[in-house]
Each structure stands twice: as C-alpha cells, then as structure tokens.
Design a protein around this motif. Structure first.
Motif, PDB file in Angstrom:
ATOM      1  N   THR A 195       0.839  -1.195   0.000  1.00 41.00           N
ATOM      2  CA  THR A 195       0.000   0.000   0.000  1.00 41.00           C
ATOM      3  C   THR A 195       0.877   1.248   0.000  1.00 41.00           C
ATOM      4  OG1 THR A 195       0.000   0.136   2.402  1.00 41.00           O
ATOM      5  CG2 THR A 195      -1.736  -1.213   1.396  1.00 41.00           C
ATOM      6  N   LYS A 196       0.231   2.406  -0.007  1.00 40.55           N
ATOM      7  CA  LYS A 196       0.966   3.664   0.107  1.00 40.55           C
ATOM      8  C   LYS A 196       1.836   3.691   1.361  1.00 40.55           C
ATOM      9  CE  LYS A 196      -2.417   6.666  -2.243  1.00 40.55           C
ATOM     10  NZ  LYS A 196      -1.570   7.042  -3.383  1.00 40.55           N
ATOM     11  N   THR A 197       1.298   3.209   2.475  1.00 41.37           N
ATOM     12  CA  THR A 197       2.039   3.273   3.735  1.00 41.37           C
ATOM     13  C   THR A 197       3.266   2.370   3.708  1.00 41.37           C
ATOM     14  OG1 THR A 197      -0.053   3.697   4.867  1.00 41.37           O
ATOM     15  CG2 THR A 197       1.826   3.134   6.242  1.00 41.37           C
ATOM     16  N   VAL A 198       3.137   1.198   3.108  1.00 38.40           N
ATOM     17  CA  VAL A 198       4.291   0.306   2.983  1.00 38.40           C
ATOM     18  C   VAL A 198       5.360   0.968   2.123  1.00 38.40           C
ATOM     19  CG1 VAL A 198       5.090  -1.954   2.222  1.00 38.40           C
ATOM     20  CG2 VAL A 198       2.822  -1.730   3.247  1.00 38.40           C
ATOM     21  N   ALA A 199       4.943   1.551   1.011  1.00 35.42           N
ATOM     22  CA  ALA A 199       5.905   2.221   0.134  1.00 35.42           C
ATOM     23  C   ALA A 199       6.546   3.419   0.838  1.00 35.42           C
ATOM     24  CB  ALA A 199       5.219   2.654  -1.154  1.00 35.42           C
ATOM     25  N   ARG A 200       5.767   4.143   1.627  1.00 36.77           N
ATOM     26  CA  ARG A 200       6.342   5.267   2.382  1.00 36.77           C
ATOM     27  C   ARG A 200       7.416   4.785   3.355  1.00 36.77           C
ATOM     28  NH1 ARG A 200       0.658   7.583   2.778  1.00 36.77           N
ATOM     29  NH2 ARG A 200       0.652   9.341   1.330  1.00 36.77           N
ATOM     30  N   ASP A 252       1.023   9.638  10.147  1.00 38.86           N
ATOM     31  CA  ASP A 252      -0.189  10.460  10.163  1.00 38.86           C
ATOM     32  C   ASP A 252      -1.276   9.934   9.229  1.00 38.86           C
ATOM     33  OD1 ASP A 252       1.046  12.143  11.973  1.00 38.86           O
ATOM     34  OD2 ASP A 252       1.723  13.564  10.442  1.00 38.86           O
ATOM     35  N   ASN A 253      -0.883   9.139   8.247  1.00 39.28           N
ATOM     36  CA  ASN A 253      -1.838   8.571   7.287  1.00 39.28           C
ATOM     37  C   ASN A 253      -1.648   7.059   7.244  1.00 39.28           C
ATOM     38  OD1 ASN A 253      -2.955  11.166   5.805  1.00 39.28           O
ATOM     39  ND2 ASN A 253      -0.735  11.435   6.006  1.00 39.28           N
ATOM     40  N   PRO A 254      -2.029   6.360   8.308  1.00 41.09           N
ATOM     41  CA  PRO A 254      -1.656   4.949   8.456  1.00 41.09           C
ATOM     42  C   PRO A 254      -2.430   3.985   7.578  1.00 41.09           C
ATOM     43  CG  PRO A 254      -3.049   5.625  10.274  1.00 41.09           C
ATOM     44  CD  PRO A 254      -2.753   6.875   9.480  1.00 41.09           C
ATOM     45  N   GLY A 255      -3.577   4.417   7.048  1.00 41.20           N
ATOM     46  CA  GLY A 255      -4.413   3.453   6.345  1.00 41.20           C
ATOM     47  C   GLY A 255      -4.911   2.409   7.328  1.00 41.20           C
ATOM     48  N   PRO A 256      -4.823   1.124   6.998  1.00 39.12           N
ATOM     49  CA  PRO A 256      -5.362   0.094   7.882  1.00 39.12           C
ATOM     50  C   PRO A 256      -4.418  -0.334   9.000  1.00 39.12           C
ATOM     51  CG  PRO A 256      -4.530  -0.927   5.892  1.00 39.12           C
ATOM     52  CD  PRO A 256      -4.358   0.569   5.709  1.00 39.12           C
ATOM     53  N   TYR A 257      -3.219   0.274   9.078  1.00 32.65           N
ATOM     54  CA  TYR A 257      -2.193  -0.189  10.009  1.00 32.65           C
ATOM     55  C   TYR A 257      -2.251   0.591  11.324  1.00 32.65           C
ATOM     56  CZ  TYR A 257      -0.639  -1.665   5.407  1.00 32.65           C
ATOM     57  OH  TYR A 257      -0.600  -2.172   4.139  1.00 32.65           O
ATOM     58  N   ARG A 273      -0.402 -11.832  11.098  1.00 31.07           N
ATOM     59  CA  ARG A 273      -1.022 -10.980  10.066  1.00 31.07           C
ATOM     60  C   ARG A 273      -1.874  -9.886  10.706  1.00 31.07           C
ATOM     61  NH1 ARG A 273      -1.619 -16.208   9.113  1.00 31.07           N
ATOM     62  NH2 ARG A 273      -0.349 -17.164   7.478  1.00 31.07           N
ATOM     63  N   ASN A 274      -1.389  -9.363  11.822  1.00 32.07           N
ATOM     64  CA  ASN A 274      -2.130  -8.326  12.524  1.00 32.07           C
ATOM     65  C   ASN A 274      -1.907  -6.971  11.853  1.00 32.07           C
ATOM     66  OD1 ASN A 274       0.283  -7.015  13.859  1.00 32.07           O
ATOM     67  ND2 ASN A 274       0.460  -9.074  14.746  1.00 32.07           N
ATOM     68  N   ALA A 275      -2.575  -5.960  12.369  1.00 27.05           N
ATOM     69  CA  ALA A 275      -2.570  -4.639  11.732  1.00 27.05           C
ATOM     70  C   ALA A 275      -1.247  -3.901  11.867  1.00 27.05           C
ATOM     71  CB  ALA A 275      -3.696  -3.783  12.320  1.00 27.05           C
ATOM     72  N   GLU A 276      -0.294  -4.428  12.636  1.00 25.19           N
ATOM     73  CA  GLU A 276       1.023  -3.800  12.719  1.00 25.19           C
ATOM     74  C   GLU A 276       1.989  -4.367  11.694  1.00 25.19           C
ATOM     75  OE1 GLU A 276       4.431  -2.893  16.126  1.00 25.19           O
ATOM     76  OE2 GLU A 276       2.325  -3.060  16.682  1.00 25.19           O
ATOM     77  N   THR A 277       1.735  -5.592  11.242  1.00 24.53           N
ATOM     78  CA  THR A 277       2.615  -6.226  10.264  1.00 24.53           C
ATOM     79  C   THR A 277       2.158  -5.834   8.864  1.00 24.53           C
ATOM     80  OG1 THR A 277       1.293  -8.256  10.349  1.00 24.53           O
ATOM     81  CG2 THR A 277       3.212  -8.137  11.769  1.00 24.53           C
TER      82      THR A 277
END
Length: 637
Positions: A195-200, A252-257, A273-277
């Motif tokens: 996602t965007k957050t992973v790429a960030r 600031d823009n975590p999405g689902p994490y 596979r929780n919301a932090e990983t």
C-alpha cells in the motif's frame, strides 16, 4: 504469499520463465505480480540468509552446531568470509529474476488496457524493494540486465556492469517508490498486499540509508568507486529531512495499520497478520502447495520458513528423574520436541550473546519485550509424547514436577545466591544448575553458552492441528515471516531527527521513541510465566528514556524491538556502528556445564561493510579475468 481459496488472497501459479507477450495479458500481469510476493519466501525465512543478517552482530553469534556458513559470518577467526561461504548470496540469486519480472510487468502492462496503475505500482514497489536490499548488501549493482537499464530482458547474457550506489538509488529505488506511493491504494488489494504506507516506509528507509551513505562518518569505502555526491545536487541533510517527512506522513496517514496494544500481541502466533505487520513472506498449514514446503518435515532450504530453527537449542536433551532417588543424569525426557511457539525444531546454529540478554534487555521488569522475544522457561510436556508415562517426575533438588511445570529456567538476572552448576551435563542432562528450594533447573544470564541459551520465542512455530500431541515439530514454520512493521516508521523518523531533521510538534526523537517504549511497558500476558498479567508500566518506561536521544540509544531500542528479526546487520552497517557495538561479545563455550563466559574479539574491517559478490555470479560471467576480478568487491577478490 499463500492462498487458501479466498478471493482476496493471491493465487500462486509458479512459472520458471516469462516472455513479453505473457505480460501483455491481464492474466499474465496478475500472475507476474503474484510471483513478486512469492519470491519473498526465497529470502525471508531462509535460515542461511537469516544468518547473514544476524550472526556477527551484537545480537547473535554462532552456536555449538554451526558450520562454515555461520562461522564465517561471525568474523571471529573460525572461518574467513568469502564469495563461496557468504550466505548473502540468497539475496543476489532471488532478487535479480524478480527485478526482471517486475520490469516485464512495468514495461508491458500498458498494452493490456485494463490493468490499473495500482497493480503496476505493486511491481514498481518490488523492483525498488529488491534494489534497495541489493545496494545495502553489495554496494552498486547492475541496472542493465541485458536489454538496457531497468528494461525487461529475455536474452541470455553472460556480461554484466555494476552501477554505482548513487545511480542505483536515484535511478531505481527512489523513482519507483515515489511512483508506487502515488499509485498504490491506501488499503491493500489483497491480504498482505503493499500500500501507500508500505511504500512510504521503504522510501523513508531508503532516504535515511542514502543520507548516511552520503555523510559517511567513518570513511567506509564504497564500490564501485564513486564520489559521495548526489547526482541531483542534494546533500545528506536534505535526505535526512525527507526521511523524517515521509516517515511521519506514514504515521499520520496509516491506512489500515496501527500499533498493537502490547508487544506480545505483535508476535504471538495466534495474532499473525495483525494490523502492525505490513509485509510478510506468507505460509499456511492448510496446503503444501501454497505453503511451498512439506507440512510434516522441513527440507532445510528455501522456500521453507526455517529461520527460527537456528536460535533454537536442543532442549530435548533436558532430563528429569522418574523416581525421587534418581542419581547421575536424569532418565526421563521431560521436554520433548513440539510444534508450539516456545519450542520447535532445534538446530543450534546461532546463539544470543550474553550482552544481548543481560545488557540490551537489562530491564526485564517494566519492559515486556524480553518476555515477548525469548523462551526462558521450558515446561514439561512429556505426556504428549511417548516413552514417559509417569505423571510426576523429579527434577532439581529431587523435587516433583508435573506436566506444564517449569523444568528449566533461564533466570532474568544473576541471583544473590550462587547457582550450583555441575561440572558436565549433570542431572539435567544439559549442565543446568540448582538453587535451594527450586524444582526447576536454572541458568543465569552470565551462564549462557553456545549450546544452552534462551530460545527465540517470537519466531517459534504455531499450528492449529497439533491436537493433544506434539504436532509436526520437524516441519518448517507455517507462520508468515514478518518483513515490515508499522512501528518502524517511528524509528526511522526518530533516527532522522537525531541526525538533524527538523521535527514536527509532538514528534521529536524522544517523543517518537516514547510511543514505542510506552507500548513496551504494557503487559497483558506473562509469556514465560504462562499466566495473564495485566500491568501498565508505560509511565516508568517513558520516565526512563534519556532526555537526549543519540544514535546508540536508537540502535539499542531497535534491538529491543526487533531482536532476531533480520534487521541488525543492516542497522549497524547503515550507521557505521558495527565495529563499535559488535567488535567484542561475551558467551560461554560449546560444552554442557560450561558457564564461564569468554570475551571474543571480532575482526571487522571496513571492506566487510559490503558482502562479497557470490562466486556463482562470477563463474557465470564470460568476460576477461581482469574484468571479472574488478566485478568483485575489494578484498574479496
């Protein structure tokens, strides 16, 4: 990635070769993207690559059963690291085919017309991901795989030219990640998708790493030779600031994490596979096809997830007595091999240093991360196995133990009363000692050796099909191997702030680190006590944080948070702190009953900050000998 029949998971169809026309179909693009996720299993979870990221650091040294693969990585004189025994080769061989697949998708997907830019952005992310991994490991690497820089190649080629470090970052890593951030969705397309957050996160890490490279505080050499000058005219401070900006944008823009409420929740197998990983190399216990390996007996090679075996000592050698009058070494195997998170399959190839246990995790009372990282209590499980029908066994001080009781404990601190250790294996079978009034065998932190040490609980197996028995402890883990966590955005931003980035209000280095430390102070379960523990020590954790955060403190916190997860070598190399923090370590020897720690000195030279190019790559090159010699990193030639 694994699939279990759900529409929102990836359906993996392995292919050994892709030609351009395949990527000009919707099915071809989809299959190619799926293979990008699948390739993670050939790096993450592979124990030999895992060894290359941990052995030789302040976290880990070699264990009693180590072979040359592990001895060489320790740089302590047992073997010389070279192009044949460096297990960083796993990255080289897995990454380049994947990069070429990603380039094929990027180059040809537009011909389909129905493929979304978001799907192509996943390919861009993985191309950047692999190049970032390669450039950190080997220095400059080739951008031209045979058809031009970053072009899809279908022709056999036996020549190669390495680009410089700045070229890899500014031509491949940064542009692909910036485009990925622009085109990826906020929420994953599939379970575990990028996602965007992973790429960030990865762009922030890449900016941070490149900034350190430009600064080069300890004059570490690079290869191929290149000036420490950014082609775009930016300096290290600009990149530190951008690392901070991108990381905090991700926060600031975590999405689902989000951060899990406790550290235990991050790593317990029931909560995988929780919301932090945010990214992981996935596996499953429901299908050998999608798991990528046997569900009953691991092969000891990729794509098995067998990294957790390496820091697992042979706890099955622990003994108790069948009768209270037993003498010598116990005659009952009281802790048997079991497919549960505290145990698993023992290989004894790697061992934690005493410094990691005693110093890095000095606070074991307020901070839950030691308890959420290691197995320190080994409990009786003999009735699940065979050969020991007795419901009561006799242990230290001839005291009785029952199923589920502590049979052997690694103490949190060295006790005031001296432990009585045997001269050899002793009654415990593993050289553990006794303390008055305790039924469990005990070992103090300063008695940890290469053969007996706390196991790595966080990577232990978890399965739901054990029934009432021991399950399949010889299988590789069917858990995902975690690669990226939301928590790391806080660490990247904090490190950049320490390096001079101007922080936002409420996000100074200390404030960012304290978000992580406050969470570490919250308990909901005492893992090694095997009992619920609802306790909030966050105030004490925050109060103990130094007013001024420096790089060494950041690195210590990173070790407490990510111990044994494959981060450490990269952290020490990025910050050029490897020799300072890991040049010596303490541990006892290879024999049961040896609890006298020795101080071992490593020889970490500047050239070791790059791993050698694999010999297989050199052998495959059809170029003159003098050209081949210059392809290799210096001092490995």
């Amino acid at each position: 990635m694994s699939a279990t029949g759900c529409d929102d998971l990836l359906d993996e169809q392995p292919r050994s070769f892709y030609e351009p026309g395949f990527f000009q179909t919707e099915r071809g693009v989809s299959g190619g993207v799926t293979s990008l996720y699948a390739h993670l299993r050939y790096i993450y979870g592979d124990a030999y690559y895992y060894n290359a990221t941990e052995t030789g650091t302040d976290e880990v040294t070699y264990g009693q059963s180590a072979d040359e693969n592990f001895l060489a990585m320790d740089l302590s004189g047992r073997a010389v690291l070279n192009a044949n025994n460096s297990r960083a080769d796993r990255v080289w061989y897995a990454a380049f085919p994947n990069i070429n697949t990603a380039s094929g998708i990027i180059q040809n997907a537009t011909a389909v017309g129905t493929v979304s830019p978001a799907l192509v952005a996943e390919a861009r992310f993985f191309r950047a991901f692999d190049y970032f991994l390669l450039v950190q490991t080997f220095g400059g690497v080739p951008l031209d795989l045979g058809s031009g820089e970053l072009e899809f190649n279908t022709n056999p080629i036996r020549t190669s030219v390495r680009n410089t470090v700045p070229e890899v970052y500014t031509k491949a890593v940064f542009p692909d990640l910036l485009k990925a951030i622009a085109d990826l969705p906020a929420n994953p397309r599939v379970t575990g998708g990028v996602t965007k957050t992973v790429a960030r996160l990865y762009l922030a890490k890449a900016y941070l790493t490149y900034a350190w490279w430009l600064e080069n505080p300890n004059n570490i050499p690079t290869y191929p030779a290149a000036q420490r000058v950014d082609p775009n005219g930016k300096n290290a401070q600009w990149y530190y600031q951008e690392a901070y900006n991108v990381a905090t944008e991700g926060i600031d823009n975590p999405g689902p994490y989000r951060l899990m409420p406790t550290y235990y929740d991050v790593n317990v197998g029931t909560n995988d596979r929780n919301a932090e990983t945010m990214l992981y190399a996935d596996h499953t216990e429901t299908s050998e096809q999608y798991n990528g390996s046997s569900l009953s007996f691991g092969s000891g090679g990729a794509p098995d997830n067998f990294a957790g075996w390496m820091l697992t000592w042979n706890y099955t050698a622990i003994r108790s007595f069948k009768t209270a009058d037993g003498t010598g070494t116990g005659n009952a195997s009281s802790v048997q091999r079991e497919a549960v998170q505290p145990l698993g399959r023992p290989w004894v190839r790697m061992a934690p240093t005493i410094g990691a246990v005693a110093t890095t995790f000095a606070d074991k009372t307020n901070d839950s991360r030691y308890d959420g990282t290691f197995t320190t209590v080994y409990r009786g499980n003999w009735l699940k196995g065979t050969g020991v029908p007795e419901t009561t066994l006799y242990n230290a001080n001839k005291l009785p133990v029952s199923q589920g009781d502590a049979v052997l404990t690694f103490l949190n601190t060295d006790p005031a009363t001296a432990i009585t250790y045997p001269s050899g294996a002793g009654g415990s079978g593993v050289g553990a000692g006794v303390l008055p009034g305790r039924a469990d065998w005990v070992i103090a932190p300063n008695g940890i050796s290469r053969i007996v040490y706390p196991g790595l609980w966080k990577l232990g197996p978890y399965r739901t099909d054990n029934g009432t028995g021991l399950g399949q402890p010889n299988a590789a883990s069917t858990r995902p191997f975690n690669i990226a966590k939301f928590s790391e955005l806080y660490f990247v931003a904090a490190e950049a702030a320490v390096k001079g980035a101007t922080p936002k209000t409420g996000k100074s280095a200390r404030e960012l680190i304290n978000v992580i430390r406050a969470r570490a102070g919250k308990w909901r379960f005492d893992n090694n006590g095997n009992v619920a523990k609802v306790q909030d020590n966050s105030a004490a954790m925050v109060a103990a944080t130094p007013n001024t955060i420096d790089i060494n403190y950041i690195l210590a916190e990173r070790s407490r948070e990510y111990y044994g997860e494959g981060y450490r070598w990269f952290d020490l190399v990025r910050t050029q702190k490897w020799n300072e923090l890991a040049g010596t370590y303490r541990i006892a020897g290879n024999n049961y009953g040896d609890h006298t720690p020795a101080t071992v000195t490593r020889t970490i030279q500047p050239y070791h900050y790059l791993r050698p190019i694999p010999q297989g790559q050199l052998d495959a090159l059809d170029v003159p000998a003098e050209v081949k010699a210059t392809y290799q990193n210096p001092s490995y030639q």
